[in-house]
Write a protein that holds these residues in place. Structure first.
Motif: not given
Length: 429
Positions: A12-15, A62-64, A82-94, A99-102
């Motif tokens: 999970g990733k929270k902003y 929550w982006a993820l 779709r745009n805003g689904a969380g794809k780029s956030t997931l790749l940045k964590i990978v 860093e992930p939040t959870t």
């Protein structure tokens, strides 16, 4: 020993989103005043309510949410949504950029990421220097980089500008060199985001071929794209994200079907909002668009070989008219991309009247030869040689499976988009 190279567990990733309460810049006196207010609030519990009101300007996003999956060595995995689904956030964590939040993520192997134009490049350094810099970031020795150097330069086609600072590169040159470095320095895991859309068609094909070669060597490829044709050609499995959650993890064929179905649902829900399908430059002239069958009835599903009519209605302001209205239709297959387009100017059709303040224009395609599958339509309006309005992907339709040969067998849709009607002959020897 496990062949899993990426394991994601309950990620999970929270902003925190700040909502500005007033317009304008922040001066030094504002900073001092806000600091004093904060201290006073802390010391005086009587105004805690005011502090709580201020917290309303901060929102959790929550982006993820609770994402879990595994990727094995040599897998070619597409990530779609779709745009805003969380794809780029997931790749940045990978990619270990954020860093992930959870949750937790474990990665086995060296990762090379191409997430946006110029990732990992220093703008003041030359192309040559950035190749060595990127290689060092990936953990390559100078000898290893030197061994691959000529191959990288040849692939990127930037030899002439190799000793030019990359800040002077075009976006296409930037991407070519960045991809060449990421793909040729032999990472165990290669991550490529939608950034390849910056390159031209020939370069995109070149990159897809390279990623297929990388996967065939036993290395892992993670690819994000909105182009279902590229996903279908490269990836053996797909992860689909929707509103920050993982909703599918499996074979590419079924993932694309789910993605397309969700897109049609979004289109249906947005049909009353033409602006959602209109680019920023377009004028508000097209008032409606429809798909009609042979009898003039609105449809969204047709048998193979049907006549299909594309209808567009436009209206201008009372004082202005279109001197030479042009209608254009572009048809896109959900997996294979654009398959054809036509317009009145191309075919030599001239409206009877010299100018129009409003009109309905229709284009009929006779006995269409599209194979079964899902299609979207771009409708555009021109005034002579100038495009004035367009609705991109506003219309969508499906061609049904049809026994056109009379054998009980339908054509194979994965072989293309055009129905072929052959004649056969055997010449005995």
């Amino acid at each position: 020993m496990s062949d899993t190279v990426i394991r994601v567990e309950n990620l999970g990733k929270k902003y925190i989103i700040g909502h500005q309460q007033q317009e304008g810049y922040t001066a030094l006196r504002d900073v001092i005043a806000n600091g004093a207010k904060s201290l006073f609030t802390t010391l005086n519990p009587l105004i805690q309510k005011s502090k709580n009101e201020a917290n309303k300007s901060r929102e959790e996003f929550w982006a993820l949410k609770d994402v879990s999956f595994e990727i094995k060595q040599g897998d070619r995995v597409g990530i779609i949504g779709r745009n805003g689904a969380g794809k780029s956030t997931l790749l940045k964590i990978v990619s270990r950029i954020t860093e992930p939040t959870t949750g937790r993520i474990s990665i086995k192997g060296r990762v090379a990421s191409l997430l946006e134009v110029g990732t990992g490049f220093h703008p003041e350094l030359t192309g040559r220097e950035n190749i060595y810099l990127n290689g060092a970031i990936l953990g390559m020795s100078k000898a290893e980089i030197k061994k691959k150097f000529d191959e990288i330069v040849d692939f990127a086609e930037v030899e002439k500008f190799l000793d030019t600072p990359v800040k002077r590169y075009s976006s296409g040159m930037y991407v070519r060199l960045a991809f060449a470095v990421a793909a040729h320095l032999e990472p165990e895991i290669l991550i490529v985001d939608e950034v390849l859309a910056v390159g031209d068609t020939q370069f995109q094909k070149k990159c897809l071929g390279k990623m297929q070669n990388v996967a065939s060597e036993g290395r892992t490829v993670i690819f994000v794209s909105h182009q279902m044709a590229a996903i279908n050609n490269l990836c053996s499995s797909c992860i689909m994200l929707q509103k920050a959650e993982l909703i599918f993890d499996g074979k590419t064929e079924y993932a694309i079907q789910k993605y397309l179905k969700s897109g049609i649902e979004i289109q249906d829900n947005s049909k009353g909002n033409l602006q959602a399908f209109r680019p920023s430059w377009a004028k508000d002239l097209i008032t409606s668009a429809r798909l009609l069958d042979l009898n003039g009835k609105e449809q969204s599903s047709f048998p193979l070989g049907s006549d299909i009519t594309f209808e567009m209605t436009f209206a201008t302001e009372d004082v202005t008219k279109l001197k030479a209205p042009v209608m254009g239709v572009v048809i896109n297959h959900a997996t294979f991309g654009t398959i054809g387009g036509v317009n009145t100017r191309m075919t030599g059709f001239e409206p009877d009247n010299g100018s129009y303040a409003s009109a309905t224009m229709r284009c009929t395609l006779k006995q269409t030869s599209f194979l079964q599958g899902d299609y979207t339509v771009d409708i555009w309006l021109g005034d002579g040689p100038i495009d004035v309005d367009t609705l991109t992907g506003y219309l969508s339709f499906r061609i049904e499976e049809t026994d056109v040969y009379g054998t009980g067998r339908t054509p194979f849709a994965d072989l293309g988009v055009i129905f072929l009607e052959p004649t056969w002959k055997v010449i005995p020897h």
